[in-house]
Design a protein around this motif. Structure first.
Motif, PDB file in Angstrom:
ATOM      1  N   ARG A 114       6.750   2.308  -0.482  1.00 49.73           N
ATOM      2  CA  ARG A 114       5.466   1.670  -0.194  1.00 49.73           C
ATOM      3  C   ARG A 114       5.546   0.869   1.096  1.00 49.73           C
ATOM      4  NH1 ARG A 114       6.178  -2.402  -5.411  1.00 49.73           N
ATOM      5  NH2 ARG A 114       6.834  -0.442  -6.376  1.00 49.73           N
ATOM      6  N   PHE A 115       4.385   0.624   1.683  1.00 48.45           N
ATOM      7  CA  PHE A 115       4.269  -0.287   2.824  1.00 48.45           C
ATOM      8  C   PHE A 115       4.162  -1.716   2.305  1.00 48.45           C
ATOM      9  CE2 PHE A 115       2.498   3.395   5.298  1.00 48.45           C
ATOM     10  CZ  PHE A 115       3.357   3.308   6.385  1.00 48.45           C
ATOM     11  N   GLY A 116       4.707  -2.660   3.102  1.00 44.21           N
ATOM     12  CA  GLY A 116       4.538  -4.073   2.765  1.00 44.21           C
ATOM     13  C   GLY A 116       5.269  -4.468   1.508  1.00 44.21           C
ATOM     14  N   ASP A 117       4.682  -5.422   0.761  1.00 41.51           N
ATOM     15  CA  ASP A 117       5.244  -5.961  -0.482  1.00 41.51           C
ATOM     16  C   ASP A 117       6.593  -6.630  -0.224  1.00 41.51           C
ATOM     17  OD1 ASP A 117       5.798  -6.649  -3.076  1.00 41.51           O
ATOM     18  OD2 ASP A 117       5.155  -4.735  -3.917  1.00 41.51           O
ATOM     19  N   TYR A 118       6.525  -7.841   0.347  1.00 43.65           N
ATOM     20  CA  TYR A 118       7.740  -8.560   0.730  1.00 43.65           C
ATOM     21  C   TYR A 118       8.665  -8.810  -0.450  1.00 43.65           C
ATOM     22  CZ  TYR A 118       6.293 -12.996  -1.359  1.00 43.65           C
ATOM     23  OH  TYR A 118       5.955 -13.985  -2.250  1.00 43.65           O
ATOM     24  N   ARG A 119       8.103  -8.875  -1.671  1.00 51.07           N
ATOM     25  CA  ARG A 119       8.941  -9.182  -2.837  1.00 51.07           C
ATOM     26  C   ARG A 119      10.039  -8.152  -3.027  1.00 51.07           C
ATOM     27  NH1 ARG A 119       4.423  -8.824  -7.202  1.00 51.07           N
ATOM     28  NH2 ARG A 119       4.051  -6.991  -5.889  1.00 51.07           N
ATOM     29  N   VAL A 120       9.691  -6.856  -2.892  1.00 51.04           N
ATOM     30  CA  VAL A 120      10.689  -5.807  -3.120  1.00 51.04           C
ATOM     31  C   VAL A 120      11.441  -5.448  -1.847  1.00 51.04           C
ATOM     32  CG1 VAL A 120       9.434  -4.840  -5.066  1.00 51.04           C
ATOM     33  CG2 VAL A 120       8.968  -3.984  -2.764  1.00 51.04           C
ATOM     34  N   LYS A 121      11.011  -6.003  -0.708  1.00 51.58           N
ATOM     35  CA  LYS A 121      11.703  -5.716   0.550  1.00 51.58           C
ATOM     36  C   LYS A 121      12.724  -6.791   0.906  1.00 51.58           C
ATOM     37  CE  LYS A 121       9.184  -2.039   1.153  1.00 51.58           C
ATOM     38  NZ  LYS A 121       8.092  -1.922   2.133  1.00 51.58           N
ATOM     39  N   PHE A 122      12.355  -8.058   0.668  1.00 52.24           N
ATOM     40  CA  PHE A 122      13.237  -9.164   1.052  1.00 52.24           C
ATOM     41  C   PHE A 122      13.822  -9.918  -0.143  1.00 52.24           C
ATOM     42  CE2 PHE A 122      10.063  -9.122   4.661  1.00 52.24           C
ATOM     43  CZ  PHE A 122      10.880  -8.358   5.491  1.00 52.24           C
ATOM     44  N   ASN A 123      13.106  -9.935  -1.255  1.00 55.24           N
ATOM     45  CA  ASN A 123      13.559 -10.705  -2.423  1.00 55.24           C
ATOM     46  C   ASN A 123      13.945  -9.802  -3.590  1.00 55.24           C
ATOM     47  OD1 ASN A 123      12.796 -12.857  -0.837  1.00 55.24           O
ATOM     48  ND2 ASN A 123      10.929 -13.310  -1.974  1.00 55.24           N
ATOM     49  N   ALA A 143       0.845  -1.197   0.000  1.00 53.87           N
ATOM     50  CA  ALA A 143       0.000   0.000   0.000  1.00 53.87           C
ATOM     51  C   ALA A 143       0.876   1.242   0.000  1.00 53.87           C
ATOM     52  CB  ALA A 143      -0.931   0.023   1.213  1.00 53.87           C
ATOM     53  N   THR A 144       0.392   2.281  -0.665  1.00 48.24           N
ATOM     54  CA  THR A 144       0.993   3.604  -0.557  1.00 48.24           C
ATOM     55  C   THR A 144       0.097   4.454   0.337  1.00 48.24           C
ATOM     56  OG1 THR A 144      -0.156   4.347  -2.554  1.00 48.24           O
ATOM     57  CG2 THR A 144       2.069   3.452  -2.828  1.00 48.24           C
ATOM     58  N   ALA A 145       0.630   5.566   0.838  1.00 47.25           N
ATOM     59  CA  ALA A 145      -0.122   6.342   1.831  1.00 47.25           C
ATOM     60  C   ALA A 145       0.183   7.829   1.714  1.00 47.25           C
ATOM     61  CB  ALA A 145       0.218   5.857   3.246  1.00 47.25           C
ATOM     62  N   VAL A 146      -0.843   8.632   1.920  1.00 44.19           N
ATOM     63  CA  VAL A 146      -0.649  10.056   2.143  1.00 44.19           C
ATOM     64  C   VAL A 146      -1.415  10.397   3.424  1.00 44.19           C
ATOM     65  CG1 VAL A 146      -2.593  10.694   0.619  1.00 44.19           C
ATOM     66  CG2 VAL A 146      -0.851  12.393   1.215  1.00 44.19           C
ATOM     67  N   VAL A 147      -0.717  10.953   4.392  1.00 48.14           N
ATOM     68  CA  VAL A 147      -1.266  11.198   5.727  1.00 48.14           C
ATOM     69  C   VAL A 147      -1.154  12.675   6.054  1.00 48.14           C
ATOM     70  CG1 VAL A 147      -0.966  10.716   8.193  1.00 48.14           C
ATOM     71  CG2 VAL A 147      -0.754   8.866   6.524  1.00 48.14           C
ATOM     72  N   ALA A 148      -2.219  13.226   6.613  1.00 52.90           N
ATOM     73  CA  ALA A 148      -2.232  14.626   7.036  1.00 52.90           C
ATOM     74  C   ALA A 148      -2.444  14.690   8.539  1.00 52.90           C
ATOM     75  CB  ALA A 148      -3.323  15.395   6.308  1.00 52.90           C
ATOM     76  N   LEU A 149      -1.622  15.474   9.208  1.00 52.00           N
ATOM     77  CA  LEU A 149      -1.734  15.692  10.644  1.00 52.00           C
ATOM     78  C   LEU A 149      -1.864  17.188  10.897  1.00 52.00           C
ATOM     79  CD1 LEU A 149      -1.413  14.655  13.647  1.00 52.00           C
ATOM     80  CD2 LEU A 149       1.029  15.136  13.355  1.00 52.00           C
ATOM     81  N   ILE A 150      -2.862  17.581  11.671  1.00 56.70           N
ATOM     82  CA  ILE A 150      -3.030  18.978  12.056  1.00 56.70           C
ATOM     83  C   ILE A 150      -2.806  19.081  13.556  1.00 56.70           C
ATOM     84  CG2 ILE A 150      -4.615  20.931  12.207  1.00 56.70           C
ATOM     85  CD1 ILE A 150      -5.976  19.946   9.692  1.00 56.70           C
ATOM     86  N   LEU A 151      -1.814  19.860  13.948  1.00 57.60           N
ATOM     87  CA  LEU A 151      -1.462  20.057  15.357  1.00 57.60           C
ATOM     88  C   LEU A 151      -0.936  21.467  15.534  1.00 57.60           C
ATOM     89  CD1 LEU A 151      -1.142  18.727  18.186  1.00 57.60           C
ATOM     90  CD2 LEU A 151       1.206  18.156  17.501  1.00 57.60           C
ATOM     91  N   ASN A 152      -1.415  22.151  16.567  1.00 57.67           N
ATOM     92  CA  ASN A 152      -1.005  23.539  16.821  1.00 57.67           C
ATOM     93  C   ASN A 152      -1.276  24.428  15.610  1.00 57.67           C
ATOM     94  OD1 ASN A 152      -0.096  22.887  19.402  1.00 57.67           O
ATOM     95  ND2 ASN A 152       1.970  22.400  18.671  1.00 57.67           N
ATOM     96  N   ASN A 153      -2.398  24.157  14.946  1.00 55.57           N
ATOM     97  CA  ASN A 153      -2.818  24.943  13.786  1.00 55.57           C
ATOM     98  C   ASN A 153      -1.787  24.903  12.656  1.00 55.57           C
ATOM     99  OD1 ASN A 153      -5.118  26.202  12.922  1.00 55.57           O
ATOM    100  ND2 ASN A 153      -4.525  28.240  13.562  1.00 55.57           N
ATOM    101  N   LYS A 154      -1.093  23.796  12.563  1.00 53.22           N
ATOM    102  CA  LYS A 154      -0.099  23.606  11.507  1.00 53.22           C
ATOM    103  C   LYS A 154      -0.368  22.285  10.810  1.00 53.22           C
ATOM    104  CE  LYS A 154       4.828  24.160  10.579  1.00 53.22           C
ATOM    105  NZ  LYS A 154       6.151  24.474  11.159  1.00 53.22           N
TER     106      LYS A 154
END
Length: 505
Positions: free
Chosen positions: A244-253, A167-178
């Protein structure tokens, strides 16, 4: 801990069930589709996207869109675990900018490691059974080996389904109005904002980690991978993302993959790129998080040049009409899906790019934006603010602009979940004025400038007074159709006017 995580995934429970959802957010989704010769779409696999939208303590908000592939397992796991790594007491208003960036990076790393802990037993069994699935050995009786080999192959298929995917991810965090954006892969974050001086900006925050990203190609080259080969291939193990997250093929093999076999160390990583340059102090607008499927569908239909402006214009138009953020997000996704389909069935030049689309997800988070209980028409107290949006006609190579009339409400402002009286300037433009705000895209990586013209802001209010009816009970017209009537009459009457022709009498 790994056993607990495996149990949790199998039971479909969540660490975050008790966290409140953010009410200033709406999400729209659409499943993948493959079009047949008759134009009908067929879903080729279950929806693999995921998302999160939670309100934490101490003014902290967390949002995310996840684009899964080869199953939804990784996207679902990441959406749960990332929330647990960030909103269960890890963040508070006393943290500095560097603290927040460090915590975000550590959270991504922890989720990546914990995911592989949940499948380590399956990976070990897969490696063991691979011995029995090897080609026939002449030193062993075929009749003795066949049952073991057949059973091993069946079990290997089951294990492959269990451990494959990413999986790919885009994450948004709002803290201290930033605003903090943590990007991993090929999803997209857009911030559309209007400043106090009437300037409108559409900012693309972070560039995609794809095989045509020069910075990513340089990173891979430093590891011994041939960047020209990667760019020409356009994909790594079936995906365009270089992170990306996961995908053992490109991480270990990865050494078994021709494209990555020369790498000195793991080339595809789960380290996010974090942008913390956007303060939300005094900002009015909205944040968009989009999965790769939504972006690709719009770019396939209309080209990549104006995709950011197009999606923002769609959202702004729906915000002026809808009363629910969920409805806004879903309507925009449905519109992109329809545009993509219409281009395919039209047979026009870009139809060849639109034979299929992947899962689509759009998350909208308003920022000090105007929210009303009912959608107002101009005769009910609305003001019309044209927004010039670049438009490309598929039948022509020239580009022009189409003006969208956005009617913005004026009753209340939703600020961090609290309704407050509006203090924005009210009034009605004088006849002849056409305040136009031209949306322009800015990529925060390149720091290019962006501005808009005129006093009209995309986020300006409606006037509070509705148009008053005259003695006949009619209200003054706010759209002039006289030119339409003239053109229609010319086309249908061979240029000769008739008594009692078309138009209001």
């Amino acid at each position: 801990m790994a056993a607990q995580r495996r149990t949790l995934m199998q039971s479909h429970q969540s660490w975050t069930d008790d966290l409140p959802l953010c009410e200033m957010c709406g999400v729209g989704t659409a499943p993948n589709s493959v079009y047949g010769p008759d134009g009908k779409g067929t879903q080729s696999h279950p929806n693999e996207d995921g998302h999160l939208r939670f309100r934490g303590e101490d003014g902290c908000y967390l949002y995310g869109v996840f684009n899964g592939y080869d199953g939804s397992r990784v996207a679902n796991y990441v959406s749960q675990c990332l929330t647990a790594e960030l909103l269960l007491g890890q963040l508070n208003s006393n943290h500095t900018d560097s603290d927040v960036r460090r915590i975000l990076t550590q959270a991504f790393d922890a989720v990546e490691k914990s995911y592989f802990e949940t499948i380590d037993d399956a990976l070990a069994e897969k490696a063991h059974l691979s011995h029995f699935a090897q080609p026939y050995n002449e030193n062993v009786s075929f009749h003795q080996l066949f049952p073991q080999r057949q059973n091993a192959q069946e079990r290997l298929k089951e294990l492959e389904q269990e451990v494959s995917g990413g999986a790919t991810a885009v994450v948004a965090l709002i803290l201290n109005n930033k605003l903090y954006i943590a990007n991993l892969g090929t999803n997209r974050a857009l911030l559309c904002k209007s400043s106090s001086d009437g300037q409108n900006q559409v900012l693309q925050i972070c560039r995609p980690h794809s095989t045509d990203n020069e910075d990513e190609l340089q990173r891979l080259a430093a590891l011994g991978v041939d960047p020209a080969h990667v760019k020409q291939a356009g994909q790594i193990a079936g995906q365009s993302s270089t992170r990306r997250f996961g995908d053992y093929r490109v991480k270990f093999n990865y050494n078994e993959i021709d494209l990555l076999s020369a790498a000195k160390m793991r080339p595809v990583i789960a380290e996010p790129e974090i942008d913390s340059s956007q303060t939300l102090e005094g900002v009015t607008g909205f944040l968009l998080l989009m999965s790769e499927g939504l972006i690709s569908a719009l770019e396939s239909a209309h080209g990549p040049e104006q995709a950011n402006q197009e999606i923002v214009a769609m959202v702004a138009a729906e915000l002026a009409q809808q009363t629910s953020l969920e409805a806004v997000a879903q309507t925009v996704v449905d519109r992109v899906k329809r545009l993509h389909h219409d281009v395919y069935v039209s047979g026009r030049q870009r139809a060849t790019y639109c034979s299929r689309h992947e899962d689509m997800t759009l998350l909208i988070r308003t920022i000090n934006y105007l929210i009303t209980d009912t959608a107002l028409t101009p005769t009910q107290g609305g003001r019309i603010y044209p927004v010039s949006v670049p438009y490309s006609n598929s039948q022509s190579t020239s580009k022009t602009s189409v003006t969208l009339s956005l009617v913005m409400p004026s009753q209340n402002v939703l600020t961090n979940g609290t309704n407050t009286a509006s203090t924005l300037e009210e009034g009605t433009p004088t006849p002849g004025q056409s305040p136009t705000a031209t949306l322009q895209s800015t990529n925060t990586q390149t720091q290019s400038s962006s501005s808009s013209s005129g006093d009209g802001s995309l986020f300006r209010q409606r006037g509070s007074q509705a148009a008053q009816p005259d003695e006949t009970g009619r209200v003054p017209p706010y759209v002039d159709f006289s030119q339409f009537y003239r053109l229609w009459g010319s086309d249908h009457n061979d240029g000769q006017s008739t008594q009692g022709g078309l138009g209001p009498q």
